[in-house]
Design an enzyme around this catalytic site. Structure first.
Site, PDB file in Angstrom:
ATOM      1  N   TYR A 174       0.833  -1.198   0.000  1.00 40.27           N
ATOM      2  CA  TYR A 174       0.000   0.000   0.000  1.00 40.27           C
ATOM      3  C   TYR A 174       0.874   1.257   0.000  1.00 40.27           C
ATOM      4  O   TYR A 174       1.785   1.392   0.819  1.00 40.27           O
ATOM      5  CB  TYR A 174      -0.937   0.017   1.223  1.00 40.27           C
ATOM      6  CG  TYR A 174      -1.518   1.391   1.384  1.00 40.27           C
ATOM      7  CD1 TYR A 174      -2.523   1.819   0.513  1.00 40.27           C
ATOM      8  CD2 TYR A 174      -0.987   2.298   2.293  1.00 40.27           C
ATOM      9  CE1 TYR A 174      -2.996   3.106   0.569  1.00 40.27           C
ATOM     10  CE2 TYR A 174      -1.464   3.592   2.367  1.00 40.27           C
ATOM     11  CZ  TYR A 174      -2.464   3.984   1.496  1.00 40.27           C
ATOM     12  OH  TYR A 174      -2.919   5.269   1.537  1.00 40.27           O
ATOM     13  N   HIS A 230      -3.034   1.654   7.073  1.00 45.91           N
ATOM     14  CA  HIS A 230      -4.122   1.229   6.179  1.00 45.91           C
ATOM     15  C   HIS A 230      -4.859  -0.012   6.695  1.00 45.91           C
ATOM     16  O   HIS A 230      -5.078  -0.975   5.957  1.00 45.91           O
ATOM     17  CB  HIS A 230      -3.595   1.023   4.755  1.00 45.91           C
ATOM     18  CG  HIS A 230      -4.489   1.612   3.702  1.00 45.91           C
ATOM     19  ND1 HIS A 230      -5.249   0.852   2.852  1.00 45.91           N
ATOM     20  CD2 HIS A 230      -4.773   2.889   3.393  1.00 45.91           C
ATOM     21  CE1 HIS A 230      -5.937   1.638   2.045  1.00 45.91           C
ATOM     22  NE2 HIS A 230      -5.672   2.892   2.365  1.00 45.91           N
TER      23      HIS A 230
HETATM   24  C1  CS2 Z   1      -5.314   6.623   1.820  1.00 47.69           C
HETATM   25  C2  CS2 Z   1      -6.271   6.682   0.668  1.00 47.69           C
HETATM   26  O1  CS2 Z   1      -5.041   8.938   1.575  1.00 47.69           O
HETATM   27  C3  CS2 Z   1      -5.002   8.005   2.354  1.00 47.69           C
HETATM   28  O2  CS2 Z   1      -4.702   8.117   3.514  1.00 47.69           O
HETATM   29  O3  CS2 Z   1      -5.633   5.782   2.850  1.00 47.69           O
HETATM   30  O4  CS2 Z   1      -5.524   7.037  -0.434  1.00 47.69           O
HETATM   31  C4  CS2 Z   1      -7.040   5.405   0.348  1.00 47.69           C
HETATM   32  O5  CS2 Z   1      -6.177   4.348   0.080  1.00 47.69           O
HETATM   33  C5  CS2 Z   1      -7.899   5.668  -0.853  1.00 47.69           C
HETATM   34  O6  CS2 Z   1      -8.702   6.778  -0.632  1.00 47.69           O
HETATM   35  C6  CS2 Z   1      -8.754   4.487  -1.198  1.00 47.69           C
HETATM   36  O7  CS2 Z   1      -9.576   4.798  -2.277  1.00 47.69           O
HETATM   37 MG    MG Z   2      -5.341   6.620   4.715  1.00 46.88          MG
END
Ligand code: CS2
Ligand code: MG
Length: 421
Positions: A174, A230
């Protein structure tokens, strides 16, 4: 004394009605869902209802269910219209419902500001600060690449930077940049089915504290560093991790545990004083009221797009303030610059503002689609003083784009078990 001019203004303002509303779907590499509402006097307002990976749902909700009720309503009744759609749905909440209500709400605040001749932050209570701190995303597939990425954003003037790092043995993770701009900005594959990423909690927990150590060695303690787990850890693992990273003085640790478990943060709180941020997936105060009352976290991450627009975010922000919680609104690139503008007005007003995530792409195509003079300088966001939200959608530009189905990646453990994206 009888003044004709006042009477004309009164008559004009009493007569104002919503004449039409149009929904646009698409954008440069994105599935932005935008509503543009027009009054019978020709005043327009815009709102964002984009949901990453589920774009057509809020668009359909708006077109088929909400817009028919909206026509003929008085656009200045932001609160009553919000309640009408929220209570009127009977089956309340959920991201699709709240995104659709939120988009209408943003557009109505935009119209209200234009009618009043004031930027929205003035209607909320006026400015509490001149400009608002934002954070950028630094990322690297290994520590060296991450340190380079931090150097890059620091040179651009950012004072706060989120850091995500590739973990040895987990090639894709992620928030970790691939070789191309697309991966860096989280634009998921626009063809086919969801791609699979592999997660291993042990590897992450062993490697990540050393990354913070190297960042502090290289950049010192003035730089504000943020990190997003996440939703990947169990409460005990998250508590141990939070305790271990305490010496590196994070600005925040985001979503350490799955956000749908309202009590998971208790164990973390008992073991660590690391500031916790949560809430990008919340769409209502009812998703976090108990956690707020118990003061289990420090920054609320809701967005105007998913959580019911300015009206509901203002309510959440006030409630947060009573519990020493600051704002840190979600600003992913999948939400449109209209969402960022709506949040920018809240940020300029909120006495308990904390920070704003800033990832709007700022490409020429994006600027052509959403003209505005909001701007960023040295890691600070400056809100436009134009009446309303200070942003628009160019309808001709909008016709160039359409919806393209795409998905988030999914996550599995090494043995194939499904895990949390
Ligand atoms: C993430 C998001 O910005 C963040 O903190 O957790 O980018 C997330 O992964 C996305 O909004 C999912 O669509
Ligand atoms: Mg986030």
């Amino acid at each position: 004394m009888f003044y004709w001019s006042e009477t004309i203004v009164l008559l004009w303002s009493y007569a104002v009605k919503i004449a039409s509303a149009e929904v646009f779907v698409g954008g440069p590499g994105k599935n932005y869902v935008t509503i543009k509402i027009r009054t019978d006097e020709g005043v327009t307002g815009v709102g964002d209802a984009s949901i990453n990976g589920r774009g057509l749902l809020p668009a359909t909700y708006l077109k088929e269910y909400l817009i028919p009720c909206l026509i003929g309503m008085d656009p200045r009744k932001t609160e009553d219209i919000w309640q009408y759609f929220y209570r009127g749905a009977y089956f309340r909440r959920g991201p699709v419902t709240m995104a659709a209500i939120g988009a209408i709400d943003m557009a109505l605040w935009d119209i209200k500001g234009k009618i009043a001749g004031l930027p929205v932050y003035q209607l909320l209570g006026g400015p509490s600060r001149d400009a608002c701190l934002v954070y950028a995303h630094a990322t690297g597939s290994d520590v060296e690449a991450l340190l380079d990425s931090i150097t890059h954003y620091q040179a651009e003037g950012y004072k706060a930077i989120r850091i995500q790092c590739g973990i040895p043995g987990m090639p894709e993770g992620y928030g970790v940049a691939g070789d191309d701009e697309d991966t860096k900005h989280f634009i998921t594959d626009f063809t086919g089915l969801p791609k699979t990423e592999i997660w291993d909690t042990e590897k992450y927990l062993r490697f990540m504290p050393g990354v913070f150590e190297k960042i502090r060695e290289r950049f010192g303690f003035d730089l504000k560093i943020l990190h997003d787990v996440h939703h990947r850890l169990r409460p005990r693992e998250a508590a141990a991790f939070a305790k271990e990273v305490e010496p590196y003085r994070l600005f925040w640790l985001e979503d350490p545990t799955p956000a749908d478990d309202q009590s998971a943060l208790k164990l973390i709180r008992q073991h660590s004083t690391v500031p916790i941020a949560i809430g990008e997936v919340f769409n209502s105060i009812w998703d976090c009221k108990d956690m707020m009352e118990q003061e289990l976290f420090d920054f609320i991450r809701v967005s105007a797009t998913i959580a019911g627009g300015i009206t509901h975010l203002r309510r959440i922000t006030d409630f947060a303030d009573m519990h020493h919680i600051r704002t840190g609104f979600h600003g992913p690139p999948s939400h449109s610059p209209i969402s960022m503008a709506a949040q920018a007005h809240l940020n300029r007003w909120a006495p308990n503002f904390g920070i704003q995530e800033y990832l709007v792409l700022g490409t020429p195509e994006c600027d052509a689609l959403f003209p505005s003079d909001h701007h960023m300088k040295n890691g600070m966001f400056y809100v436009s003083d134009a009446p309303g939200l200070g942003i628009d959608i160019d309808e001709k530009e909008a016709k160039r784009y359409s919806h393209q189905a795409h998905y988030h990646p999914i996550v599995r453990l090494e043995d194939g078990t499904m895990w949390n994206y």
